[in-house]
Design an enzyme around this catalytic site. Structure first.
Site, short mmCIF file in Angstrom:
data_model
loop_
_atom_site.label_atom_id
_atom_site.label_comp_id
_atom_site.label_asym_id
_atom_site.label_seq_id
_atom_site.Cartn_x
_atom_site.Cartn_y
_atom_site.Cartn_z
N ASP A 1 9.27 2.79 1.45
CA ASP A 1 8.07 3.47 1.93
C ASP A 1 8.02 3.26 3.45
O ASP A 1 7.64 2.20 3.92
CB ASP A 1 6.84 2.89 1.24
CG ASP A 1 5.54 3.52 1.73
OD1 ASP A 1 5.53 4.13 2.81
OD2 ASP A 1 4.52 3.36 1.04
N LYS B 1 2.63 10.19 8.38
CA LYS B 1 1.99 9.69 9.59
C LYS B 1 2.62 10.26 10.85
O LYS B 1 2.38 11.41 11.21
CB LYS B 1 1.98 8.15 9.58
CG LYS B 1 0.98 7.56 8.57
CD LYS B 1 0.83 6.07 8.74
CE LYS B 1 -0.19 5.47 7.80
NZ LYS B 1 -1.58 5.80 8.13
N PHE C 1 0.86 -1.18 0.00
CA PHE C 1 0.00 0.00 0.00
C PHE C 1 0.90 1.23 0.00
O PHE C 1 1.76 1.38 0.87
CB PHE C 1 -0.91 0.02 1.22
CG PHE C 1 -1.87 1.19 1.22
CD1 PHE C 1 -3.08 1.11 0.55
CD2 PHE C 1 -1.55 2.37 1.88
CE1 PHE C 1 -3.96 2.19 0.54
CE2 PHE C 1 -2.42 3.45 1.88
CZ PHE C 1 -3.62 3.36 1.21
#
Length: 404
Positions: A225, A254, A140
């Site tokens: 990532d 995040k 993702f």
């Protein structure tokens, strides 16, 4: 609509685009690892805004940083630079492999920038034929058209027209599959050191080292990532530091802002030069508010006290989950690293992660799922021992209720 106007969960269905299906309670206040809803009910938060609230809710140092900056300067556009952005970038560079930083607003935007930079660099150095990107199945990387195409979950890309070309997927942790796919046309390989949405699955050190070698052999960039794994989540500032494998590009978001929207793409001088003036941008990327908060997050997280504490808290949670599993046979294993934890449901509980999430909420506990078979925990990095024990008790109660 003023703050005093009464709103409820039903208003969501009336006014919001239905791409989300939020739970029936609305949180209105948070402090540390606890939140309170409109009715004043308290919850222990092991979800952390999906690995975002690195220092919990309303951390005094972050409130201070935001308030101080809000009284000075909010936005100036990228025609100008600003002091918080320069300070934050300098500290990220000092703490990592990177020489240069690009700021954005979200993990998807940071990954979009990373993928564009990889293609631009290959175009400049070799030519347009070297544009292919290899990612992993069940990965993702965001919700833009480019990032859902790179992400290895078709459910996020289906129905949005032709996928972006030049992207292929190989199984995670399978170096033979990557070796069979990579070629002189490959411009980048992108990997999550831990697949978060894909089930909290770790890449082995041996795999990452082999990927690094293959990328070097084919002049392809290695992109990590670390949107979910970065900023102390695994017990080191970034997860790549566990393996010693250095990427060419790293993305972070995040936890970087501790709840304030900000993201970063980190890279080297050699690669950064291919993003010349005008090649890419972000209106709000690097805004003074976000950078001021993120700088304070970095100052707090990148300390031995916090990073070592993550490992200690991991043991408390894992031991507690395994004790519950021994009594209720609900989890067959617990995996992850630091405070990104996946409790894998045992065969008789398969497919019930959502039901467990809902049952936990009824007992005053917020947890996540990572697919239908994994309960995911991503709490504050500084959650107290007391809150961990309380959370585990509430989880046990919730699961016992489901057992009946």
């Amino acid at each position: 609509m003023t703050e005093s106007t009464q709103v409820s969960r039903s208003d969501f269905d009336r006014v919001m685009v239905p791409n989300y299906s939020p739970v029936d309670m609305i949180p209105v206040r948070g402090a540390g690892a606890r939140v309170w809803d409109q009715q004043g009910r308290e919850y222990v938060d092991l979800a952390g805004g999906i690995a975002v609230n690195a220092l919990g809710h309303a951390h005094p140092a972050l409130v201070e940083a935001l308030t101080e900056q809000a009284g000075k300067l909010w936005h100036v556009s990228n025609v100008l630079t600003n002091e918080p952005a320069l300070r934050l970038a300098s500290k990220l560079i000092a703490a990592t492999f990177a020489d240069k930083v690009f700021f954005a607003n979200s993990g998807g935007e940071a990954n979009e920038a990373a993928f564009k930079l990889a293609r631009r660099r290959a175009h400049d150095v070799v030519g347009p034929q070297k544009h292919e990107i290899i990612a992993c199945t069940n990965s993702f990387h965001g919700r833009t058209l480019f990032t859902v195409s790179v992400g290895g979950q078709p459910k996020y890309s289906e129905g949005f027209g032709p996928a972006i070309e030049g992207i292929s997927h190989v199984p995670y942790n399978d170096i033979d599959a990557l070796r069979a796919t990579i070629s002189e046309r490959t411009c980048a390989v992108v990997i999550e050191p831990i697949q978060g949405e894909g089930g909290v699955i770790l890449a082995s050190d041996e795999y990452l080292k082999a990927v690094r070698q293959l990328c070097d052999e084919h002049d392809a960039l290695l992109i990590f990532d670390e949107v979910q794994t970065g900023m102390g989540r695994t017990g080191k500032l970034f997860a790549y530091m566990h393996s010693g494998v250095q990427p060419d590009i790293l993305t972070s978001a995040k936890s970087l802002g501790g709840g304030f929207p900000i993201a970063a793409m980190l890279t080297t001088d050699r690669i950064a030069r291919h993003f010349g003036v005008g090649t890419h941008g972000s209106t709000y990327g690097g805004n003074p508010l976000g950078c001021a908060v993120a700088e304070r997050v970095l100052d707090i997280v990148n300390t031995s006290e916090v990073l070592e504490g993550v490992t200690e808290r991991n043991k408390l949670l894992v031991d507690g989950l395994m004790a519950i599993a021994a009594d209720l046979d609900v989890f067959e294993s617990v995996r992850g690293r630091g405070l990104l934890i996946g409790a894998v449901l045992s065969p008789s509980w398969k497919g019930q992660a959502r039901q467990i999430q809902e049952a936990a909420q009824r007992e005053g506990l917020l947890v996540l799922q990572a697919g239908p078979d994994v309960v995911r925990l991503a709490p504050s990095l500084i959650i107290s021992t007391q809150d961990i024990h309380e959370a585990l008790e509430r989880l046990r109660t919730a699961l016992s209720a489901l057992v009946g």
